[in-house]
Design a protein around this motif. Structure first.
Motif, PDB file in Angstrom:
ATOM      1  N   SER A  37       0.842  -1.195   0.000  1.00 50.73           N
ATOM      2  CA  SER A  37       0.000   0.000   0.000  1.00 50.73           C
ATOM      3  C   SER A  37       0.872   1.238   0.000  1.00 50.73           C
ATOM      4  O   SER A  37       2.088   1.175   0.229  1.00 50.73           O
ATOM      5  N   CYS A  38       0.246   2.371  -0.265  1.00 46.50           N
ATOM      6  CA  CYS A  38       0.928   3.661  -0.196  1.00 46.50           C
ATOM      7  C   CYS A  38      -0.110   4.725   0.136  1.00 46.50           C
ATOM      8  O   CYS A  38      -1.321   4.497  -0.010  1.00 46.50           O
ATOM      9  N   PRO A  39       0.331   5.895   0.594  1.00 47.72           N
ATOM     10  CA  PRO A  39      -0.625   6.930   1.005  1.00 47.72           C
ATOM     11  C   PRO A  39      -1.348   7.552  -0.184  1.00 47.72           C
ATOM     12  O   PRO A  39      -0.770   7.760  -1.253  1.00 47.72           O
ATOM     13  N   GLY A  40      -2.606   7.867   0.056  1.00 46.33           N
ATOM     14  CA  GLY A  40      -3.400   8.570  -0.939  1.00 46.33           C
ATOM     15  C   GLY A  40      -3.809   9.943  -0.433  1.00 46.33           C
ATOM     16  O   GLY A  40      -3.768  10.224   0.769  1.00 46.33           O
ATOM     17  N   ALA A  74       4.828   1.842  -3.213  1.00 50.39           N
ATOM     18  CA  ALA A  74       3.928   0.921  -2.514  1.00 50.39           C
ATOM     19  C   ALA A  74       4.730  -0.231  -1.907  1.00 50.39           C
ATOM     20  O   ALA A  74       5.573  -0.838  -2.570  1.00 50.39           O
ATOM     21  N   THR A  75       4.456  -0.529  -0.643  1.00 52.06           N
ATOM     22  CA  THR A  75       5.301  -1.469   0.087  1.00 52.06           C
ATOM     23  C   THR A  75       4.508  -2.219   1.146  1.00 52.06           C
ATOM     24  O   THR A  75       3.408  -1.799   1.536  1.00 52.06           O
ATOM     25  N   THR A  76       5.098  -3.314   1.607  1.00 51.90           N
ATOM     26  CA  THR A  76       4.580  -4.030   2.777  1.00 51.90           C
ATOM     27  C   THR A  76       5.483  -3.821   3.985  1.00 51.90           C
ATOM     28  O   THR A  76       5.278  -4.458   5.021  1.00 51.90           O
ATOM     29  N   ASP A  77       6.469  -2.942   3.866  1.00 55.23           N
ATOM     30  CA  ASP A  77       7.397  -2.664   4.965  1.00 55.23           C
ATOM     31  C   ASP A  77       6.653  -1.914   6.068  1.00 55.23           C
ATOM     32  O   ASP A  77       6.261  -0.757   5.895  1.00 55.23           O
ATOM     33  N   ALA A  91      -4.264  10.410   5.602  1.00 57.88           N
ATOM     34  CA  ALA A  91      -4.070   9.926   4.230  1.00 57.88           C
ATOM     35  C   ALA A  91      -4.964   8.719   3.959  1.00 57.88           C
ATOM     36  O   ALA A  91      -5.106   7.823   4.798  1.00 57.88           O
ATOM     37  N   ASN A  92      -5.566   8.724   2.783  1.00 53.13           N
ATOM     38  CA  ASN A  92      -6.330   7.557   2.365  1.00 53.13           C
ATOM     39  C   ASN A  92      -5.383   6.415   2.005  1.00 53.13           C
ATOM     40  O   ASN A  92      -4.169   6.600   1.905  1.00 53.13           O
ATOM     41  N   VAL A  93      -5.955   5.239   1.806  1.00 50.37           N
ATOM     42  CA  VAL A  93      -5.162   4.030   1.569  1.00 50.37           C
ATOM     43  C   VAL A  93      -5.280   3.613   0.106  1.00 50.37           C
ATOM     44  O   VAL A  93      -6.387   3.375  -0.390  1.00 50.37           O
ATOM     45  N   ILE A  94      -4.146   3.533  -0.556  1.00 50.17           N
ATOM     46  CA  ILE A  94      -4.084   3.107  -1.951  1.00 50.17           C
ATOM     47  C   ILE A  94      -3.478   1.710  -2.020  1.00 50.17           C
ATOM     48  O   ILE A  94      -2.400   1.461  -1.462  1.00 50.17           O
ATOM     49  N   LEU A  95      -4.170   0.797  -2.691  1.00 48.94           N
ATOM     50  CA  LEU A  95      -3.649  -0.551  -2.919  1.00 48.94           C
ATOM     51  C   LEU A  95      -3.416  -0.738  -4.414  1.00 48.94           C
ATOM     52  O   LEU A  95      -4.358  -0.636  -5.208  1.00 48.94           O
ATOM     53  N   PRO A  96      -2.172  -0.992  -4.834  1.00 50.11           N
ATOM     54  CA  PRO A  96      -1.922  -1.267  -6.251  1.00 50.11           C
ATOM     55  C   PRO A  96      -2.477  -2.632  -6.636  1.00 50.11           C
ATOM     56  O   PRO A  96      -2.400  -3.586  -5.860  1.00 50.11           O
ATOM     57  N   THR A  97      -3.022  -2.708  -7.821  1.00 48.85           N
ATOM     58  CA  THR A  97      -3.581  -3.965  -8.314  1.00 48.85           C
ATOM     59  C   THR A  97      -2.639  -4.591  -9.340  1.00 48.85           C
ATOM     60  O   THR A  97      -1.679  -3.976  -9.788  1.00 48.85           O
ATOM     61  N   GLY A  98      -2.930  -5.853  -9.683  1.00 47.02           N
ATOM     62  CA  GLY A  98      -2.096  -6.556 -10.646  1.00 47.02           C
ATOM     63  C   GLY A  98      -0.847  -7.163 -10.042  1.00 47.02           C
ATOM     64  O   GLY A  98       0.025  -7.644 -10.770  1.00 47.02           O
ATOM     65  N   ARG A  99      -0.742  -7.154  -8.723  1.00 52.33           N
ATOM     66  CA  ARG A  99       0.403  -7.772  -8.044  1.00 52.33           C
ATOM     67  C   ARG A  99      -0.057  -9.045  -7.329  1.00 52.33           C
ATOM     68  O   ARG A  99       0.257 -10.149  -7.744  1.00 52.33           O
TER      69      ARG A  99
END
Length: 217
Positions: A37-40, A74-77, A91-99
């Motif tokens: 995820s990363c901040p939105g 975007a990271t899981t760290d 900050a909202n939560v952004i999840l990249p797709t296709g991973r």
């Protein structure tokens, strides 16, 4: 009226999620699932601007990454995630797709109808989220298919105006992202889980697509 009980449940869960979970809680949980995820950006409640980003006339207020480098960031760290949300707790939560997963993004009525029929048949829906007037089905990613025409980016970048067989469907996959719970929409309504992820394998996208297709016929 098939969707009415689900709609009421969606509202109750949305209120509960808003009370009990912070964005940081959620991104740390997503990290445990292996979801980066990363901040939105987030909606602004005061002033003349609708979005916390520095883009005048933002076309998608509070529903896009803060950084144009979101795919690399975007990271899981968990340490990095904690730093980000301690600096930007709203900050909202952004999840990249296709991973790890793709997301089918459909109109509310179609999504609730598909969920009800899947429940009645005993078919597992996988994680499902409510995002305003949309319902998002999280499915296993297909990776990188040979047919590049199957892929498109999120609505902030570009997307098909219509899909002949299933108008209103958005398939978020490679190079796209979704706004995830417990993000806040410009209306003040939270993005919420109708079926939260539970660590089980994600459903096959073609199988879920078959259920969704019935509502577009």
């Amino acid at each position: 009226m098939v969707g009415a009980p689900l709609a009421r449940r969606m509202k109750r869960r949305g209120r509960a999620a808003k009370r009990s979970r912070t964005p940081l809680d959620s991104v740390l949980e997503y990290a445990r699932l292996g979801w980066a995820s990363c901040p939105g950006a987030h909606p602004l409640r005061e002033g003349g601007r609708a979005c916390s980003c520095d883009r005048l006339g933002c076309p998608d207020p509070g529903a896009h990454p803060l950084s144009p480098a979101w795919q690399m960031q975007a990271t899981t760290d968990t340490a990095q995630l904690t730093r980000w949300w301690e600096l930007e707790p709203e900050a909202n939560v952004i999840l990249p797709t296709g991973r790890v997963f793709d997301v089918f993004d459909v109109p509310l009525e179609a999504g609730l109808s598909a969920m009800a029929r899947m429940d009645a048949s005993g078919s597992l829906t996988g994680p499902v989220a409510a995002n305003g007037d949309r319902v998002l089905f999280y499915v296993a990613t297909r990776g990188n298919p040979d047919d590049e025409d199957e892929w498109w980016s999120c609505s902030l970048d570009c997307g098909p105006e219509t899909i002949d067989s299933m108008p209103g469907l958005r398939w978020h996959c490679r190079d796209s992202y979704v706004l995830a719970p417990p993000s806040t929409l410009p209306s003040g309504q939270p993005v919420s889980w109708l079926r939260p992820p539970d660590g089980r394998p994600l459903p096959d996208p073609v199988r879920v697509l078959d259920w969704l297709a019935d509502d577009f016929e």
